[in-house]
Design a protein around this motif. Structure first.
Motif, PDB file in Angstrom:
ATOM      1  N   ARG A  81     101.010 -13.331 170.987  1.00  0.00           N
ATOM      2  CA  ARG A  81     102.436 -13.652 170.900  1.00  0.00           C
ATOM      3  C   ARG A  81     102.659 -15.154 171.078  1.00  0.00           C
ATOM      4  NH1 ARG A  81     105.476  -9.477 168.720  1.00  0.00           N
ATOM      5  NH2 ARG A  81     105.028  -7.506 169.761  1.00  0.00           N
ATOM      6  N   GLU A  82     101.859 -15.766 171.917  1.00  0.00           N
ATOM      7  CA  GLU A  82     101.983 -17.204 172.133  1.00  0.00           C
ATOM      8  C   GLU A  82     101.612 -17.981 170.872  1.00  0.00           C
ATOM      9  OE1 GLU A  82     100.863 -19.644 175.954  1.00  0.00           O
ATOM     10  OE2 GLU A  82      99.096 -19.532 174.658  1.00  0.00           O
ATOM     11  N   LYS A  83     100.528 -17.568 170.208  1.00  0.00           N
ATOM     12  CA  LYS A  83     100.135 -18.227 168.956  1.00  0.00           C
ATOM     13  C   LYS A  83     101.227 -18.085 167.901  1.00  0.00           C
ATOM     14  CE  LYS A  83      95.187 -17.268 169.590  1.00  0.00           C
ATOM     15  NZ  LYS A  83      94.026 -16.501 169.046  1.00  0.00           N
ATOM     16  N   ASN A  84     101.941 -16.965 167.946  1.00  0.00           N
ATOM     17  CA  ASN A  84     102.948 -16.670 166.935  1.00  0.00           C
ATOM     18  C   ASN A  84     104.252 -17.432 167.150  1.00  0.00           C
ATOM     19  OD1 ASN A  84     105.039 -14.207 165.696  1.00  0.00           O
ATOM     20  ND2 ASN A  84     103.281 -14.881 164.505  1.00  0.00           N
ATOM     21  N   LEU A  85     104.325 -18.239 168.200  1.00  0.00           N
ATOM     22  CA  LEU A  85     105.528 -19.041 168.431  1.00  0.00           C
ATOM     23  C   LEU A  85     105.715 -20.090 167.338  1.00  0.00           C
ATOM     24  CD1 LEU A  85     105.386 -19.604 172.308  1.00  0.00           C
ATOM     25  CD2 LEU A  85     106.918 -18.088 171.042  1.00  0.00           C
ATOM     26  N   ASP A  86     104.633 -20.468 166.662  1.00  0.00           N
ATOM     27  CA  ASP A  86     104.738 -21.396 165.531  1.00  0.00           C
ATOM     28  C   ASP A  86     105.373 -20.672 164.347  1.00  0.00           C
ATOM     29  OD1 ASP A  86     103.465 -23.563 166.822  1.00  0.00           O
ATOM     30  OD2 ASP A  86     101.509 -22.642 166.437  1.00  0.00           O
ATOM     31  N   ASP A  87     106.353 -21.294 163.737  1.00  0.00           N
ATOM     32  CA  ASP A  87     107.036 -20.684 162.591  1.00  0.00           C
ATOM     33  C   ASP A  87     106.239 -20.933 161.312  1.00  0.00           C
ATOM     34  OD1 ASP A  87     109.092 -19.612 164.054  1.00  0.00           O
ATOM     35  OD2 ASP A  87     110.368 -21.377 163.857  1.00  0.00           O
ATOM     36  N   LYS A  88     105.069 -20.336 161.250  1.00  0.00           N
ATOM     37  CA  LYS A  88     104.214 -20.502 160.079  1.00  0.00           C
ATOM     38  C   LYS A  88     103.945 -19.140 159.448  1.00  0.00           C
ATOM     39  CE  LYS A  88     101.768 -24.550 161.931  1.00  0.00           C
ATOM     40  NZ  LYS A  88     100.432 -25.093 162.312  1.00  0.00           N
ATOM     41  N   PRO A  89     103.995 -19.054 158.126  1.00  0.00           N
ATOM     42  CA  PRO A  89     103.669 -17.776 157.472  1.00  0.00           C
ATOM     43  C   PRO A  89     102.185 -17.466 157.612  1.00  0.00           C
ATOM     44  CG  PRO A  89     103.956 -19.503 155.840  1.00  0.00           C
ATOM     45  CD  PRO A  89     104.350 -20.104 157.158  1.00  0.00           C
ATOM     46  N   TYR A  90     101.850 -16.197 157.479  1.00  0.00           N
ATOM     47  CA  TYR A  90     100.443 -15.802 157.518  1.00  0.00           C
ATOM     48  C   TYR A  90      99.754 -16.296 156.251  1.00  0.00           C
ATOM     49  CZ  TYR A  90     102.246 -12.706 161.136  1.00  0.00           C
ATOM     50  OH  TYR A  90     102.861 -12.213 162.259  1.00  0.00           O
ATOM     51  N   ARG A  91      98.550 -16.794 156.393  1.00  0.00           N
ATOM     52  CA  ARG A  91      97.839 -17.322 155.227  1.00  0.00           C
ATOM     53  C   ARG A  91      97.412 -16.210 154.278  1.00  0.00           C
ATOM     54  NH1 ARG A  91      93.375 -20.882 158.204  1.00  0.00           N
ATOM     55  NH2 ARG A  91      93.461 -19.016 159.515  1.00  0.00           N
ATOM     56  N   ASN A  92      97.005 -15.083 154.831  1.00  0.00           N
ATOM     57  CA  ASN A  92      96.570 -13.955 154.007  1.00  0.00           C
ATOM     58  C   ASN A  92      96.810 -12.661 154.775  1.00  0.00           C
ATOM     59  OD1 ASN A  92      94.298 -13.818 155.859  1.00  0.00           O
ATOM     60  ND2 ASN A  92      93.400 -15.498 154.664  1.00  0.00           N
ATOM     61  N   ILE A  93      96.527 -11.544 154.127  1.00  0.00           N
ATOM     62  CA  ILE A  93      96.773 -10.245 154.747  1.00  0.00           C
ATOM     63  C   ILE A  93      95.852 -10.027 155.938  1.00  0.00           C
ATOM     64  CG2 ILE A  93      95.161  -8.983 153.281  1.00  0.00           C
ATOM     65  CD1 ILE A  93      98.631  -7.747 154.427  1.00  0.00           C
ATOM     66  N   GLN A  94      94.664 -10.625 155.909  1.00  0.00           N
ATOM     67  CA  GLN A  94      93.731 -10.476 157.029  1.00  0.00           C
ATOM     68  C   GLN A  94      94.284 -11.129 158.299  1.00  0.00           C
ATOM     69  OE1 GLN A  94      92.744 -11.516 153.925  1.00  0.00           O
ATOM     70  NE2 GLN A  94      91.809  -9.554 153.345  1.00  0.00           N
ATOM     71  N   GLU A  95      94.967 -12.248 158.142  1.00  0.00           N
ATOM     72  CA  GLU A  95      95.555 -12.913 159.303  1.00  0.00           C
ATOM     73  C   GLU A  95      96.681 -12.079 159.894  1.00  0.00           C
ATOM     74  OE1 GLU A  95      97.953 -16.928 159.463  1.00  0.00           O
ATOM     75  OE2 GLU A  95      95.800 -17.384 159.502  1.00  0.00           O
ATOM     76  N   LEU A  96      97.461 -11.440 159.037  1.00  0.00           N
ATOM     77  CA  LEU A  96      98.511 -10.539 159.512  1.00  0.00           C
ATOM     78  C   LEU A  96      97.902  -9.337 160.229  1.00  0.00           C
ATOM     79  CD1 LEU A  96     101.362  -9.412 159.737  1.00  0.00           C
ATOM     80  CD2 LEU A  96     101.211  -8.682 157.338  1.00  0.00           C
ATOM     81  N   GLU A  97      96.823  -8.793 159.678  1.00  0.00           N
ATOM     82  CA  GLU A  97      96.159  -7.656 160.309  1.00  0.00           C
ATOM     83  C   GLU A  97      95.563  -8.042 161.661  1.00  0.00           C
ATOM     84  OE1 GLU A  97      94.703  -5.027 156.436  1.00  0.00           O
ATOM     85  OE2 GLU A  97      93.398  -6.588 157.260  1.00  0.00           O
ATOM     86  N   ASN A  98      95.046  -9.248 161.762  1.00  0.00           N
ATOM     87  CA  ASN A  98      94.485  -9.707 163.028  1.00  0.00           C
ATOM     88  C   ASN A  98      95.573  -9.815 164.097  1.00  0.00           C
ATOM     89  OD1 ASN A  98      92.177 -10.935 164.594  1.00  0.00           O
ATOM     90  ND2 ASN A  98      93.606 -12.658 164.648  1.00  0.00           N
ATOM     91  N   TYR A  99      96.743 -10.311 163.685  1.00  0.00           N
ATOM     92  CA  TYR A  99      97.874 -10.377 164.614  1.00  0.00           C
ATOM     93  C   TYR A  99      98.284  -8.970 165.060  1.00  0.00           C
ATOM     94  CZ  TYR A  99     102.686 -10.898 166.227  1.00  0.00           C
ATOM     95  OH  TYR A  99     103.847 -10.832 166.969  1.00  0.00           O
ATOM     96  N   ALA A 100      98.339  -8.044 164.105  1.00  0.00           N
ATOM     97  CA  ALA A 100      98.717  -6.666 164.430  1.00  0.00           C
ATOM     98  C   ALA A 100      97.684  -6.007 165.340  1.00  0.00           C
ATOM     99  CB  ALA A 100      98.882  -5.854 163.142  1.00  0.00           C
TER     100      ALA A 100
END
Length: 375
Positions: free
Chosen positions: A201-220
């Motif tokens: 959640r702390e890393k996600n404080l940056d308003d940056k889009p996910y680079r790819n679907i794998q990055e989104l899955e890693n966050y999830a």
């Protein structure tokens, strides 16, 4: 059309309770399901859902979930009684972390709040919880009777009253363990999963889009899946297949959450969808900000939704190997499948008004799924 391709590529999207028409629920099921909050009248108190003995802190926690994580609130109500309060506290912890990003105007303030939660977790596992309860529901959930009080000064703290205003509870000279602190001790929750949620959640404080679907899955995986791992621990489930299912369901949850939040983020001039998929279809962030409904925009949504569907399908492919005791932790698959079916029906138009409407039959669907022992 994108909708017609989904059936052949990923298999049909099956929603809710498969085979419900083939098997009739027992008599009185509808009447019992109506007692779940959401189908009951608006005047029904949240405390009634957990029994007449619910304290003000329990009501605060449940009310927060009902407003901020309604689906998680309903799923928690269907957990076994001895696990319910711990699940409410755990989900309230997750809600508080999730709200940080939208509630602060500067990243520095968000980092300070995350550091507060990180230190709090360390203190709890060091048997040195905060000496004063904070004004957050996570520390307001009462301790089970067998857990007993914790020595230390108690400062008056606020509890929500019936009229919506806060009222101070008197100091007693002893500070009781919060519901979450008690959950850590009672269920021996793994600290690593709690820290992963905070760190991600702390890393996600940056308003940056996910680079790819794998990055989104890693966050999830580090947020939603970690939450499911902890829920399994609350249920007393230690099983490799259950953990495997939790990993895929958590990833599906994270992807669907990203899709559902797209209209809201767009209203705030933000887009977090994976850039790689957008570039593949020649779609820019401006297309989402303008709510463009062109075919290539819908193709982006189709690709992302298909990935969530594949995770759900894979999690269910080995359900026979998952202990039945773990199934209540996975009830959220009903809501995920509901959204995936609705977005397919509108041909993957992410801005369609029907996608923002609450499913009034969700409590019943969850109850039936719970009764059928499926996920």
């Amino acid at each position: 059309m994108a909708a017609s391709v989904l059936g052949s590529t990923c298999g049909p999207l099956r929603l809710g309770v498969t085979g419900l028409c083939r098997r009739r629920p027992p008599r009185g099921l509808w009447a019992r399901a109506r007692r779940l909050p959401g189908l009951a009248g608006s005047g029904r108190s949240v405390a009634a859902a957990s029994g007449s003995g619910a304290s003000g802190t329990d009501r605060y926690c449940m009310e927060l979930l009902r407003k901020r994580d309604y689906e998680g609130y309903l799923c928690s109500l269907l957990l076994p009684a001895d696990s319910r309060s711990s699940a409410f506290a755990l989900r309230a912890f997750n809600v508080e972390l999730a709200q940080v990003k939208d509630s602060v105007s500067e990243k520095t303030i968000g980092l300070m709040r995350m550091e507060f939660w990180r230190k709090t977790v360390d203190d709890i596992y060091s048997d040195n919880p905060p000496q004063q309860p904070v004004a957050i529901e996570l520390w307001k959930v009462c301790t089970p009777a067998e857990a007993g009080p914790v020595p230390g000064p108690l400062t008056d703290f606020q509890s929500p009253s019936k009229d919506g205003k806060s009222q101070a509870l008197p100091s007693l000279g002893l500070r009781r363990k919060s519901g979450w602190e008690a959950a850590v001790k009672r269920h021996n929750l793994t600290k690593r999963w709690l820290m992963k949620i905070i760190d991600e959640r702390e890393k996600n404080l940056d308003d940056k889009p996910y680079r790819n679907i794998q990055e989104l899955e890693n966050y999830a995986e580090n947020t939603q899946s970690s939450l499911l791992y902890l829920t399994l621990e609350i249920l007393g489930v230690k099983d490799l297949h259950a953990d495997h299912a939790a990993s895929h369901i958590g990833k599906a949850q994270g992807i669907v959450t990203c899709l559902r939040a797209t209209p809201y983020h767009g209203s705030r001039r933000r887009v977090f969808l994976p850039m790689e998929i957008c570039m593949l279809h020649g779609v820019s962030q401006e297309d989402f900000l303008r709510q463009n409904q062109a075919k290539n925009v819908r193709d982006v949504i189709y690709d992302i939704a298909s990935q969530a569907h594949l995770h759900l399908k894979h999690a269910r492919s080995f359900h026979k190997s998952v202990p039945v005791k773990a199934f209540p932790a996975f009830l959220q698959t009903v809501a995920l499948e509901d959204y995936l079916k609705k977005i397919q029906q509108v041909d993957f138009d992410i801005f369609h008004p029907s996608l923002q409407q609450k499913n009034t039959l969700l409590p019943l669907s969850l109850y039936v799924q719970s009764w059928r022992k499926r996920y």
